[in-house]
Motif scaffolding. Structure first.
Motif, short mmCIF file in Angstrom:
data_model
loop_
_atom_site.label_atom_id
_atom_site.label_comp_id
_atom_site.label_asym_id
_atom_site.label_seq_id
_atom_site.Cartn_x
_atom_site.Cartn_y
_atom_site.Cartn_z
N VAL A 1 0.83 -1.20 0.00
CA VAL A 1 0.00 0.00 0.00
C VAL A 1 0.87 1.25 0.00
CG1 VAL A 1 -1.71 1.30 1.33
CG2 VAL A 1 -1.94 -1.17 1.09
N VAL A 2 1.94 1.25 0.79
CA VAL A 2 2.85 2.40 0.82
C VAL A 2 3.53 2.58 -0.53
CG1 VAL A 2 4.93 3.35 1.89
CG2 VAL A 2 3.19 2.30 3.32
N ILE A 3 3.95 1.50 -1.16
CA ILE A 3 4.57 1.59 -2.48
C ILE A 3 3.57 2.15 -3.49
CG2 ILE A 3 5.44 0.20 -4.41
CD1 ILE A 3 6.86 -1.54 -2.31
N LEU A 4 2.33 1.71 -3.42
CA LEU A 4 1.30 2.23 -4.31
C LEU A 4 1.09 3.73 -4.09
CD1 LEU A 4 -0.88 1.56 -6.43
CD2 LEU A 4 -2.43 1.14 -4.52
N LEU A 5 1.06 4.16 -2.85
CA LEU A 5 0.91 5.58 -2.55
C LEU A 5 2.10 6.40 -3.05
CD1 LEU A 5 -0.58 5.41 1.06
CD2 LEU A 5 -1.76 6.05 -1.06
N ILE A 6 3.29 5.85 -2.95
CA ILE A 6 4.48 6.55 -3.46
C ILE A 6 4.39 6.70 -4.97
CG2 ILE A 6 6.97 6.32 -3.82
CD1 ILE A 6 7.14 5.13 -1.00
N TYR A 7 3.96 5.64 -5.65
CA TYR A 7 3.82 5.73 -7.11
C TYR A 7 2.76 6.76 -7.50
CZ TYR A 7 6.90 1.93 -8.47
OH TYR A 7 8.00 1.15 -8.71
N ILE A 8 1.67 6.80 -6.77
CA ILE A 8 0.62 7.79 -7.05
C ILE A 8 1.17 9.20 -6.85
CG2 ILE A 8 -1.58 8.72 -6.22
CD1 ILE A 8 -2.43 5.79 -5.73
N LEU A 9 1.91 9.40 -5.77
CA LEU A 9 2.49 10.72 -5.52
C LEU A 9 3.47 11.12 -6.61
CD1 LEU A 9 3.15 10.67 -1.68
CD2 LEU A 9 1.72 12.28 -2.90
N ARG A 10 4.35 10.20 -6.99
CA ARG A 10 5.41 10.52 -7.96
C ARG A 10 4.88 10.63 -9.39
NH1 ARG A 10 10.55 7.08 -7.68
NH2 ARG A 10 11.31 8.78 -8.95
N ALA A 11 3.86 9.87 -9.74
CA ALA A 11 3.42 9.85 -11.13
C ALA A 11 2.24 10.77 -11.42
CB ALA A 11 3.05 8.42 -11.53
N ILE A 12 1.41 11.07 -10.42
CA ILE A 12 0.20 11.84 -10.68
C ILE A 12 0.20 13.18 -9.95
CG2 ILE A 12 -2.31 11.83 -10.47
CD1 ILE A 12 -2.16 8.76 -10.73
N ILE A 13 0.36 13.14 -8.65
CA ILE A 13 0.15 14.35 -7.85
C ILE A 13 1.26 15.37 -8.05
CG2 ILE A 13 -0.08 15.22 -5.50
CD1 ILE A 13 -1.59 12.61 -4.87
N ILE A 14 2.51 14.95 -7.91
CA ILE A 14 3.62 15.92 -8.03
C ILE A 14 3.72 16.50 -9.44
CG2 ILE A 14 6.12 16.17 -7.90
CD1 ILE A 14 6.07 14.40 -5.44
N PRO A 15 3.58 15.70 -10.51
CA PRO A 15 3.59 16.33 -11.86
C PRO A 15 2.45 17.33 -12.08
CG PRO A 15 4.05 14.02 -12.05
CD PRO A 15 3.65 14.25 -10.63
N ASN A 16 1.26 17.07 -11.50
CA ASN A 16 0.16 18.02 -11.62
C ASN A 16 0.47 19.30 -10.86
OD1 ASN A 16 -1.48 16.55 -13.33
ND2 ASN A 16 -2.49 15.49 -11.64
N ILE A 17 1.10 19.20 -9.71
CA ILE A 17 1.49 20.40 -8.98
C ILE A 17 2.52 21.19 -9.78
CG2 ILE A 17 2.64 21.24 -6.89
CD1 ILE A 17 1.36 18.88 -5.39
N GLU A 18 3.50 20.49 -10.35
CA GLU A 18 4.51 21.16 -11.18
C GLU A 18 3.87 21.85 -12.39
OE1 GLU A 18 7.20 18.01 -12.14
OE2 GLU A 18 8.45 18.37 -10.37
N LEU A 19 2.90 21.20 -13.01
CA LEU A 19 2.23 21.77 -14.17
C LEU A 19 1.46 23.03 -13.78
CD1 LEU A 19 1.66 21.32 -17.18
CD2 LEU A 19 -0.40 20.08 -16.47
N ASN A 20 0.81 23.00 -12.63
CA ASN A 20 0.08 24.18 -12.16
C ASN A 20 1.02 25.32 -11.80
OD1 ASN A 20 -2.43 23.02 -12.53
ND2 ASN A 20 -2.51 22.20 -10.46
N LEU A 21 2.19 24.99 -11.30
CA LEU A 21 3.15 26.04 -10.95
C LEU A 21 3.76 26.66 -12.19
CD1 LEU A 21 5.00 24.47 -7.91
CD2 LEU A 21 3.43 26.39 -7.89
N MET A 22 3.92 25.87 -13.26
CA MET A 22 4.53 26.39 -14.49
C MET A 22 3.58 27.32 -15.23
SD MET A 22 7.56 25.06 -14.86
CE MET A 22 8.30 24.10 -16.13
N SER A 23 2.29 27.09 -15.11
CA SER A 23 1.34 27.92 -15.88
C SER A 23 0.88 29.14 -15.12
CB SER A 23 0.13 27.10 -16.28
OG SER A 23 -0.52 26.59 -15.14
#
Length: 97
Positions: A75-97
């Motif tokens: 479950v922790v590995i799954l949460l890490i993958y979700i954070l690294r693949a979905i949440i953090i890139p979306n935050i980066e995208l919102n910060l860039m625009s």
């Protein structure tokens, strides 16, 4: 802010490797490939448990008891993958625009 997110992604990747190493070490101990009477093995296992246990504890409270099967690392590995693949890139995208 982007640099902070990159550091977070790096730390999450490191945590992923720590969880995998801890799982493999626990399997080797369970199948008597490695003996815990060795001081080095015992210290490494203790250090990895100290790092991962605060992450597993809240998940173990939520998950039902499966007996000897512990699904909290998965479950922790799954949460890490979700954070690294979905949440953090979306935050980066919102910060860039």
């Amino acid at each position: 802010m982007i640099a902070i997110l990159e550091i977070i992604k790096l730390l999450l990747g490191l945590l992923l490797y720590i969880i995998i190493a801890q799982a493999i070490l626990s399997w080797l101990i369970a199948f008597n490939v490695i003996n815990t009477s060795n001081d080095f093995v015992r210290q490494v296992l203790y250090a990895l448990d100290r790092i991962t246990e605060p992450l597993y504890r809240p998940i173990r409270k939520i998950l039902p008891d499966f007996g000897a099967l512990d699904l909290s690392p998965m479950v922790v590995i799954l949460l890490i993958y979700i954070l690294r693949a979905i949440i953090i890139p979306n935050i980066e995208l919102n910060l860039m625009s």
